[in-house]
Design a protein around this motif. Structure first.
Motif, PDB file in Angstrom:
ATOM      1  N   GLU A 524       0.826  -1.205   0.000  1.00 14.43           N
ATOM      2  CA  GLU A 524       0.000   0.000   0.000  1.00 14.43           C
ATOM      3  C   GLU A 524       0.861   1.256   0.000  1.00 14.43           C
ATOM      4  O   GLU A 524       0.566   2.223  -0.708  1.00 14.43           O
ATOM      5  CB  GLU A 524      -0.918  -0.007   1.233  1.00 14.43           C
ATOM      6  CG  GLU A 524      -2.106  -0.925   1.109  1.00 14.43           C
ATOM      7  CD  GLU A 524      -3.029  -0.474  -0.005  1.00 14.43           C
ATOM      8  OE1 GLU A 524      -3.598   0.633   0.097  1.00 14.43           O
ATOM      9  OE2 GLU A 524      -3.147  -1.200  -1.002  1.00 14.43           O
ATOM     10  N   ALA A 528       0.676   2.021  -3.946  1.00 16.23           N
ATOM     11  CA  ALA A 528      -0.564   2.797  -3.998  1.00 16.23           C
ATOM     12  C   ALA A 528      -0.403   4.184  -3.402  1.00 16.23           C
ATOM     13  O   ALA A 528      -1.323   5.000  -3.487  1.00 16.23           O
ATOM     14  CB  ALA A 528      -1.689   2.052  -3.283  1.00 16.23           C
ATOM     15  N   ASN A 530      -0.453   4.945  -0.375  1.00 19.23           N
ATOM     16  CA  ASN A 530      -1.432   5.057   0.708  1.00 19.23           C
ATOM     17  C   ASN A 530      -0.701   4.921   2.042  1.00 19.23           C
ATOM     18  O   ASN A 530      -0.294   3.832   2.445  1.00 19.23           O
ATOM     19  CB  ASN A 530      -2.483   3.951   0.556  1.00 19.23           C
ATOM     20  CG  ASN A 530      -3.593   4.069   1.588  1.00 19.23           C
ATOM     21  OD1 ASN A 530      -3.633   5.024   2.361  1.00 19.23           O
ATOM     22  ND2 ASN A 530      -4.502   3.106   1.586  1.00 19.23           N
ATOM     23  N   ARG A 548      -6.539  -3.583   1.063  1.00 14.98           N
ATOM     24  CA  ARG A 548      -5.930  -3.000  -0.122  1.00 14.98           C
ATOM     25  C   ARG A 548      -6.763  -1.852  -0.675  1.00 14.98           C
ATOM     26  O   ARG A 548      -7.996  -1.895  -0.648  1.00 14.98           O
ATOM     27  CB  ARG A 548      -5.750  -4.067  -1.203  1.00 14.98           C
ATOM     28  CG  ARG A 548      -7.051  -4.658  -1.733  1.00 14.98           C
ATOM     29  CD  ARG A 548      -6.794  -5.766  -2.711  1.00 14.98           C
ATOM     30  NE  ARG A 548      -8.047  -6.326  -3.230  1.00 14.98           N
ATOM     31  CZ  ARG A 548      -8.126  -7.368  -4.047  1.00 14.98           C
ATOM     32  NH1 ARG A 548      -7.027  -7.985  -4.435  1.00 14.98           N
ATOM     33  NH2 ARG A 548      -9.295  -7.806  -4.474  1.00 14.98           N
ATOM     34  N   SER A 550      -5.610  -0.746  -3.765  1.00 13.00           N
ATOM     35  CA  SER A 550      -5.223  -0.916  -5.165  1.00 13.00           C
ATOM     36  C   SER A 550      -5.016  -2.401  -5.411  1.00 13.00           C
ATOM     37  O   SER A 550      -4.640  -3.150  -4.506  1.00 13.00           O
ATOM     38  CB  SER A 550      -3.934  -0.142  -5.466  1.00 13.00           C
ATOM     39  OG  SER A 550      -3.416  -0.508  -6.732  1.00 13.00           O
TER      40      SER A 550
END
Length: 802
Positions: A524, A528, A530, A548, A550
């Motif tokens: 992540e 991503a 994140n 998740r 993504s």
């Protein structure tokens, strides 16, 4: 729940065979998961006594034994077991006996043997040789009172079967042998034998003060002091055997007694070392920062959501789950305190999972244990302690604070008949409740049941209907197909189904994968971008700790798994949900407040653009190959690819995909640093889009065929290196007469010249001109072409190449 059949039949012995009994339990909702014989088949093995054990004249490790099996003359047996000694009683396989099959699957027949010149007329056996236990430290030692010559199967009661039930959470009343017997009695009509538990007469007046401070934790607390116990006393073999057949290892006499009553009546209890308790016991909720060392050796920290039993100094036990090490009984224990309580299921549920372990006690209390029999079960435990360990019992203490209130539940006979499809009558339903031991009242067409203390699962009418159906017999239910109106849900024509999307991606040579929704936090953060993912409170594995946002991380993991298995070409996709924080989301039937769960489509291509073949040159897949796949998925809509950046993708080989002016996803090559970090030989090309954008499908726009012919004109336009293709085409098509503009050639000289300066290139574009209403004249064509050149000059700085 595991138990021996012989124990069950002591409480209820219906005229059914083992398999019939198993089928009956399964068809009543108590699924029998397995039936295992206590011992494999063998014959000719009897109880024997070693009269003499002399060293073998030719072998140091062997002994020549004189063994009695009750015959006129003792038998000569050569034995190598280290515990073979005079006076020992052990199983003896006589000549002609057949032992259980060995590793080759063949039974072993005993004959007259000769070991180092000495004849042996049989074989003394270990538990492992009989395959009734794994211990192989020597001969199976039998009690001194074992009758010599008796068949060992009869003496050890080996002609028995172990039942293993797979119970659903609502069947807490069947988590004991007596509880299952009660069910068998109701199902078969065979009388139930309820043991009479006589109160133990107190021999002293010592009490332990107990203060229950939390009625919402403990509704009833019972206990008594037992003094002068011998904790070194040996557990009787019959109890050891029964516990073993319930899957419980023998620990010590006191622990075994507590476990035995738990399996017998479903009542978990705890025995404290009285002399280790400081002044009193206090039943309360935990306090922040308090610690407790448990019997399993773990030290835990409790808080205000965990129930405990404490004394005047410290926490001593985890309420309803496990005792503490500080007050555990040991060989030095002389005085004990026996406790049995009713813990509210809501106060126990989930507590043991917080500390990553589970116990038989917690398993039962979180489902519900009968609160009405705490005193009777302590009497049973007390009597067993006195019989096995000796001691003197004190008076019984019993505090009742708050017990579950039995709410009446009404069964409508007509409703029960409709739900089950059986022609049920009111007398039938009444008989079922009577056999189940349920108190009820009747009025025409209705029976109102007051659930007994042991039935925590009877809450609504459907629960009673289930009881009627399973006692009458699930096999009696008619095989009638359900009747219900079928209403077709018409999908809008402008939207395709998710399965159609799956087939469309698969048709482009991608294979579907299905991955966990919880992933490594590293994915992540790195793939991503994140930094605050949604954390999983109780992950199934330590790395899979977050939800998740993504799908790219999951696909990269799939790629690594394939590469580890020497795959050279990988093309995979996934359609799944992702999870991200969104304060605008509210609770709903399919939504959780604060969490958005959109459906995404992602794909990954790695290796050759096509499988190895003779008809096409081998080359690695690149951005434009996957871009073509993306365009095919969106067709007939035309996505626009705009250069952009993404945390997971190569800055110069990444595009944001827009449809109708709205960004719907990304496509690009994996970033070089992540290719290196994830140990990939080459960078894969990945894409990820909102599934909703791909599920949309515009309806065809029907137009009549034009009566006019199209006109084509080619332009050679000189533009700078920074001019984007889509900007150039958009400028050319800004006029209604320009139906199509197609780039068909690109020229860039190695050295400046030929009308091109450094940093310039020549683009050849073909224009299609059409006016459906009128024939185009040369003047209009020239004007349209000139206007197109002016537009690209203004928008892109283009000029006609001379």
């Amino acid at each position: 729940m595991q138990f021996p059949e012989s124990w069950l039949r002591e409480f209820c012995n219906p005229p059914l065979g083992t398999q019939q009994l198993a089928d009956l339990l399964t068809m009543s909702g108590l699924e029998v998961e397995s039936l295992e014989p206590v011992a494999p088949p063998f014959t000719g093995i009897v109880v024997a006594e070693i009269l003499e054990a002399e060293p073998h004249p030719q072998a140091d490790r062997l002994r020549v034994c004189k063994v009695s099996i009750g015959a006129a003359e003792p038998l000569q047996i050569v034995c190598g077991a280290p515990n073979a000694r005079a006076g020992l009683k052990a199983p003896l396989a006589t000549v002609g006996a057949v032992l259980p099959p060995g590793e080759d699957g063949k039974p072993f027949k005993i004959g007259v043997g000769k070991l180092r010149g000495v004849q042996s007329f049989g074989m003394l056996c270990s538990a492992r040789e009989l395959k009734i236990a794994d211990e192989h430290g020597g001969l199976l030692e039998l009690p001194a009172d074992a009758p010599v010559g008796q068949n060992i199967r009869e003496y050890l009661k080996l002609d028995d079967t172990v039942f293993t039930l797979k119970l659903t959470p609502n069947l807490a009343h069947a988590l004991s042998v007596y509880g299952i017997a009660r069910e068998v009695s109701a199902l078969t009509g065979t009388p139930l034998v309820t043991p009479a538990i006589a109160p133990v007469v107190p021999a002293h007046d010592q009490r332990l003060p107990v203060e229950v401070q939390a009625a919402d934790l403990c509704g009833r607390f019972s206990g008594r002091v037992v003094r002068g116990v011998d904790t070194k006393a040996k557990t009787p073999q019959w109890m050891v055997d029964r516990l073993a057949r319930c899957g419980q290892r023998s620990v010590s006499a006191l622990v075994d007694i507590s476990n035995y009553v738990m399996f017998e009546f479903g009542r978990p209890s705890h025995i404290f070392d009285l002399d280790k308790i400081h002044e009193k016991l206090v039943v309360r909720w935990g306090r922040e920062g308090e610690t407790l060392k448990l019997l399993n050796g773990n030290t835990i920290t409790v808080d205000a959501k965990v129930g405990v039993i404490a004394d005047a100094v410290q926490v001593e036990s985890l309420a309803g789950i496990m005792g503490g090490d500080a007050t555990a009984v040991s060989d030095d224990t002389k005085n004990v305190y026996v406790e049995a309580a009713f813990w509210w299921p809501e106060a126990v549920q989930g507590r043991s999972r917080r500390y990553n372990f589970s116990t038989d006690a917690g398993h039962r209390f979180e489902r519900g244990v009968d609160p009405a029999l705490t005193v009777e079960h302590i009497e049973r435990i007390t009597q067993l302690i006195i019989d096995i360990c000796g001691g003197e019992a004190g008076p019984m203490d019993d505090q009742t604070l708050a017990l579950p209130k039995a709410e009446p539940v009404t069964l409508r006979v007509e409703r029960a008949a409709k739900v089950t499809g059986l022609p049920l009558t009111q007398p039938q339903c009444a008989e079922v409740f009577r056999r189940l031991g349920l108190q009820f009242s009747e009025e025409p067409g209705r029976l109102t049941v007051t659930p007994p203390s042991w039935r925590f699962d009877l809450k609504i009418e459907e629960d009673l209907i289930e009881e009627v159906a399973r006692v009458v017999g699930y096999d009696k239910l008619p095989a009638t197909p359900p009747l219900a109106p079928v209403t077709a849900r018409v999908r809008p024509e402008a939207r395709r189904s998710a399965s159609a999307l799956q087939r469309a991606v698969a048709a482009l040579d991608y294979q579907e994968t299905i991955n966990f929704s919880f992933v490594e936090e590293r994915w992540e953060r790195e793939l991503a971008g994140n930094t605050d993912p949604i954390k999983v409170l109780n992950p199934i594995a330590a790395p899979l700790a977050v939800m998740r946002s993504s799908l790219i991380g999951s696909l990269v993991a799939v790629l690594r798994g394939n590469l580890a298995r020497k795959a050279t070409r990988v093309r995979v996709f996934e359609i799944g949900r992702v999870f991200r924080r969104d304060p605008t989301v509210v609770d709903g039937p399919l939504a959780v407040a604060g969490v958005a769960q959109p459906l995404r489509v992602a794909g990954l291509a790695y290796g050759g653009v096509a499988p190895l073949q003779w008809g096409q040159k081998e080359r690695p897949v690149d951005f434009f190959d996957v871009k073509a796949d993306v365009e095919a998925l969106f067709a007939p809509r035309k996505p626009v690819f705009v250069a952009a950046e993404h945390p997971a993708l190569h800055p110069g080989r990444c595009a944001r995909v827009e449809v109708d002016g709205r960004a719907v996803g990304f496509v690009g090559e994996l970033h070089p640093k992540w290719r290196q970090a994830y140990e990939l030989p080459q960078a894969p090309v990945v894409f990820e889009f909102e599934a909703a954008a791909l599920l949309e499908r515009p309806l065809p726009n029907v137009e009549p065929l034009s009566r006019q012919q199209s006109v084509w004109r080619d332009l050679a336009l000189v533009v700078g290196e920074g001019v984007r293709h889509d900007a150039l085409i958009a400028a050319l098509r800004a006029d209604a007469l320009v139906r199509q503009a197609t780039l068909f050639d690109l020229y860039k000289p190695a050295q400046p010249g030929g009308g091109l300066a450094a940093g310039e290139r020549s683009l050849a574009v073909r224009l299609e001109l059409l006016d459906p209403a009128a024939t185009l004249t040369e003047e209009r064509i020239e004007a349209a072409v000139a206007a197109a050149v002016e537009r690209v000059q203004a928008a892109c700085g283009a000029r006609l190449r001379s």
